[in-house]
Design a protein around this motif. Structure first.
Motif, PDB file in Angstrom:
ATOM      1  N   ARG A 161     -51.856  -9.543  31.029  1.00  0.00           N
ATOM      2  CA  ARG A 161     -51.256 -10.543  30.137  1.00  0.00           C
ATOM      3  C   ARG A 161     -50.605 -11.687  30.918  1.00  0.00           C
ATOM      4  N   VAL A 162     -50.128 -11.377  32.136  1.00  0.00           N
ATOM      5  CA  VAL A 162     -49.554 -12.410  33.004  1.00  0.00           C
ATOM      6  C   VAL A 162     -50.213 -12.245  34.370  1.00  0.00           C
ATOM      7  N   VAL A 163     -50.982 -13.253  34.771  1.00  0.00           N
ATOM      8  CA  VAL A 163     -51.823 -13.150  35.968  1.00  0.00           C
ATOM      9  C   VAL A 163     -51.303 -14.099  37.042  1.00  0.00           C
ATOM     10  N   LEU A 164     -51.138 -13.572  38.242  1.00  0.00           N
ATOM     11  CA  LEU A 164     -50.735 -14.363  39.400  1.00  0.00           C
ATOM     12  C   LEU A 164     -51.923 -14.483  40.340  1.00  0.00           C
ATOM     13  N   ASP A 165     -52.322 -15.728  40.666  1.00  0.00           N
ATOM     14  CA  ASP A 165     -53.434 -15.970  41.579  1.00  0.00           C
ATOM     15  C   ASP A 165     -52.875 -16.488  42.896  1.00  0.00           C
ATOM     16  N   LEU A 166     -53.115 -15.750  43.965  1.00  0.00           N
ATOM     17  CA  LEU A 166     -52.620 -16.120  45.288  1.00  0.00           C
ATOM     18  C   LEU A 166     -53.664 -16.969  45.997  1.00  0.00           C
ATOM     19  N   GLY A 167     -53.312 -18.226  46.288  1.00  0.00           N
ATOM     20  CA  GLY A 167     -54.271 -19.169  46.860  1.00  0.00           C
ATOM     21  C   GLY A 167     -55.150 -19.749  45.774  1.00  0.00           C
ATOM     22  N   CYS A 168     -54.525 -20.397  44.787  1.00  0.00           N
ATOM     23  CA  CYS A 168     -55.219 -20.757  43.540  1.00  0.00           C
ATOM     24  C   CYS A 168     -56.163 -21.942  43.668  1.00  0.00           C
ATOM     25  N   GLY A 169     -56.018 -22.762  44.724  1.00  0.00           N
ATOM     26  CA  GLY A 169     -56.905 -23.911  44.879  1.00  0.00           C
ATOM     27  C   GLY A 169     -56.864 -24.825  43.668  1.00  0.00           C
ATOM     28  N   SER A 170     -58.021 -25.108  43.093  1.00  0.00           N
ATOM     29  CA  SER A 170     -58.130 -26.049  41.967  1.00  0.00           C
ATOM     30  C   SER A 170     -57.671 -25.471  40.642  1.00  0.00           C
ATOM     31  N   ALA A 171     -57.445 -24.146  40.586  1.00  0.00           N
ATOM     32  CA  ALA A 171     -57.024 -23.431  39.362  1.00  0.00           C
ATOM     33  C   ALA A 171     -58.124 -23.350  38.306  1.00  0.00           C
ATOM     34  N   ARG A 172     -59.359 -23.625  38.689  1.00  0.00           N
ATOM     35  CA  ARG A 172     -60.450 -23.446  37.723  1.00  0.00           C
ATOM     36  C   ARG A 172     -60.572 -21.982  37.298  1.00  0.00           C
ATOM     37  N   MET A 173     -60.364 -21.084  38.256  1.00  0.00           N
ATOM     38  CA  MET A 173     -60.412 -19.666  37.922  1.00  0.00           C
ATOM     39  C   MET A 173     -59.325 -19.320  36.907  1.00  0.00           C
ATOM     40  N   LEU A 174     -58.140 -19.839  37.113  1.00  0.00           N
ATOM     41  CA  LEU A 174     -57.037 -19.555  36.184  1.00  0.00           C
ATOM     42  C   LEU A 174     -57.332 -20.114  34.794  1.00  0.00           C
ATOM     43  N   SER A 175     -57.976 -21.256  34.729  1.00  0.00           N
ATOM     44  CA  SER A 175     -58.296 -21.814  33.412  1.00  0.00           C
ATOM     45  C   SER A 175     -59.298 -20.926  32.690  1.00  0.00           C
ATOM     46  N   HIS A 176     -60.214 -20.324  33.414  1.00  0.00           N
ATOM     47  CA  HIS A 176     -61.168 -19.396  32.796  1.00  0.00           C
ATOM     48  C   HIS A 176     -60.463 -18.119  32.354  1.00  0.00           C
ATOM     49  N   ILE A 177     -59.488 -17.675  33.116  1.00  0.00           N
ATOM     50  CA  ILE A 177     -58.722 -16.495  32.722  1.00  0.00           C
ATOM     51  C   ILE A 177     -57.928 -16.791  31.451  1.00  0.00           C
ATOM     52  N   CYS A 178     -57.392 -17.993  31.362  1.00  0.00           N
ATOM     53  CA  CYS A 178     -56.673 -18.381  30.143  1.00  0.00           C
ATOM     54  C   CYS A 178     -57.581 -18.331  28.919  1.00  0.00           C
ATOM     55  N   ALA A 179     -58.852 -18.636  29.126  1.00  0.00           N
ATOM     56  CA  ALA A 179     -59.804 -18.652  28.004  1.00  0.00           C
ATOM     57  C   ALA A 179     -60.081 -17.257  27.458  1.00  0.00           C
ATOM     58  N   LEU A 180     -59.695 -16.225  28.199  1.00  0.00           N
ATOM     59  CA  LEU A 180     -59.922 -14.860  27.733  1.00  0.00           C
ATOM     60  C   LEU A 180     -59.130 -14.546  26.475  1.00  0.00           C
ATOM     61  N   ASP A 181     -57.912 -15.092  26.429  1.00  0.00           N
ATOM     62  CA  ASP A 181     -56.999 -14.743  25.334  1.00  0.00           C
ATOM     63  C   ASP A 181     -55.897 -15.796  25.289  1.00  0.00           C
ATOM     64  N   PRO A 182     -55.611 -16.367  24.139  1.00  0.00           N
ATOM     65  CA  PRO A 182     -54.563 -17.392  24.063  1.00  0.00           C
ATOM     66  C   PRO A 182     -53.175 -16.874  24.391  1.00  0.00           C
ATOM     67  N   GLY A 194     -51.872 -30.922  48.046  1.00  0.00           N
ATOM     68  CA  GLY A 194     -53.004 -31.543  47.370  1.00  0.00           C
ATOM     69  C   GLY A 194     -53.682 -30.602  46.400  1.00  0.00           C
ATOM     70  N   SER A 195     -53.851 -29.355  46.808  1.00  0.00           N
ATOM     71  CA  SER A 195     -54.452 -28.366  45.913  1.00  0.00           C
ATOM     72  C   SER A 195     -53.586 -28.128  44.690  1.00  0.00           C
ATOM     73  N   CYS A 196     -52.278 -28.086  44.887  1.00  0.00           N
ATOM     74  CA  CYS A 196     -51.366 -27.896  43.755  1.00  0.00           C
ATOM     75  C   CYS A 196     -51.461 -29.057  42.773  1.00  0.00           C
ATOM     76  N   ALA A 197     -51.610 -30.271  43.297  1.00  0.00           N
ATOM     77  CA  ALA A 197     -51.750 -31.433  42.420  1.00  0.00           C
ATOM     78  C   ALA A 197     -53.035 -31.345  41.604  1.00  0.00           C
TER      79      ALA A 197
END
Length: 348
Positions: A161-182, A194-197
């Motif tokens: 329900r709460v996911v921590l990504d270590l070394g998230c880069g562009s956060a595209r992976m996190l956006s896909h994880i968000c799509a699993l469940d609102p 720069g990656s954080c931005a």
């Protein structure tokens, strides 16, 4: 009249060197086409017009043409008209893998052009010279689709329900994880500003700013992260980062991080890690393309690949147990899912 005998060449030896040179030139030409955006445009179906490209860059068409003509010879492009070039079937087949041009070549270009000085100790990696972080992120972003399904499915199956990504880069992976469940919330950590931005922009564009928190910090030191940001984390994802920790902080430091992850996610939580296996033993041959080259670049860039069996041993030493291992469609990669080991007499 004197007859000159034709010179006999050692064609086998010569061909070997010429093959090496062809590979180098082909790689450099493809990398240039990738960096210029030509491969992405051609992969999208565009016919590249050298006249239009020349006008775009303010140069004569003849300055653009030799690059594409060379890639025609090498079989990646074909001429559609006098000035038009498009990808061949071979070129289109390579489309999902273009990101490797950045991750395997472009990102390490600053290192390999001075590898002699690294070998002799004149330069020290990390102090005098480093890989290109920006190019690495670009390449991994292009390749993420090859592992995104595996990781998001592992997170979904874990019930996180709460996911921590270590070394998230562009956060595209996190956006896909968000799509699993609102109801899912995510936190990304990356040391690079720069990656954080870019990650925050990913969240903004996806309308996820209220569900995605991006932190600039040391992904290898959970204690340094704001406690309120990671308090409810029940799933940690980490992709292609632990082998850097392994070389830089040793086995003890890596196990310590894994132990901190186990403590953070608690009972019922999950670690979802994607790593590369440093062994060529048949038992662990998940995907052994490019093995010697992959291991060479890691040896000189402060990283250490470990066999999958060694990763499993470190996970166990950290008080976790492997609950699943899934294949990843990337060079030497696998996805390992682990949970905190239960007390004696209790199941996971």
């Amino acid at each position: 009249m004197t007859t000159v005998e034709p010179m006999k060449l050692d064609t086998a030896g010569q061909d070997d060197i010429f093959d090496l040179a062809k590979g180098y030139y082909s790689t450099r030409a493809m990398l240039a086409a990738w960096r210029l955006g030509l491969l992405a445009r051609a992969a999208a179906g565009e016919t590249l017009d050298v006249g239009a490209l020349g006008r775009q860059w303010g140069v004569p068409a003849q300055q653009v043409r030799p690059l594409l003509d060379y890639l025609v010879i090498r079989g990646f492009f074909e001429k559609e008209s006098a000035d038009g070039y498009r990808l061949t079937e071979r070129g289109m087949a390579a489309r999902p893998f273009f990101g490797y041009l950045s991750t395997m070549v472009g990102a390490y270009e600053p290192v390999f052009v001075r590898i002699e000085e690294l070998i002799t100790g004149t330069l020290v990696y990390g102090r005098d010279i480093s890989r290109s972080h920006e190019e690495m992120v670009r390449g991994l972003t292009a390749l993420e689709d090859r592992m995104m399904g595996t990781v998001t499915e592992a997170v979904r199956d874990s019930g996180g329900r709460v996911v921590l990504d270590l070394g998230c880069g562009s956060a595209r992976m996190l956006s896909h994880i968000c799509a699993l469940d609102p109801a899912v919330r995510v936190v990304g950590v990356d040391r690079d500003a720069g990656s954080c931005a870019v990650a925050r922009e990913t969240a903004r564009r996806g309308g996820l700013s209220d569900r995605m928190t991006i932190l600039q910090g040391d992904a290898g030191d959970l204690a340094s992260l704001p406690a309120d940001a990671v308090r409810d984390v029940d799933t940690v994802t980490v992709m292609f980062l632990l082998h850097e920790i392994l070389r830089q902080r040793g086995r003890e430091g890596t196990v310590r991080l894994l132990r901190d992850i186990a403590e953070l996610v608690g009972d019922g939580g999950r670690l979802v890690m994607v790593e590369v296996s440093g062994t060529t033993e048949p038992t662990y041959r998940e995907n052994l393309l490019f093995v010697p080259e992959y291991e060479l670049l890691h040896e000189y860039t402060n990283q250490r690949l470990a066999a999958r069996s060694e990763w499993e041993a470190m996970v166990a030493e950290a008080g976790m147990q492997v609950v699943d291992v899934r294949p990843v469609n990337m060079c030497q990669a696998f996805c390992l899912v682990a949970a905190r080991a239960p007390a004696a007499g209790h199941g996971v």
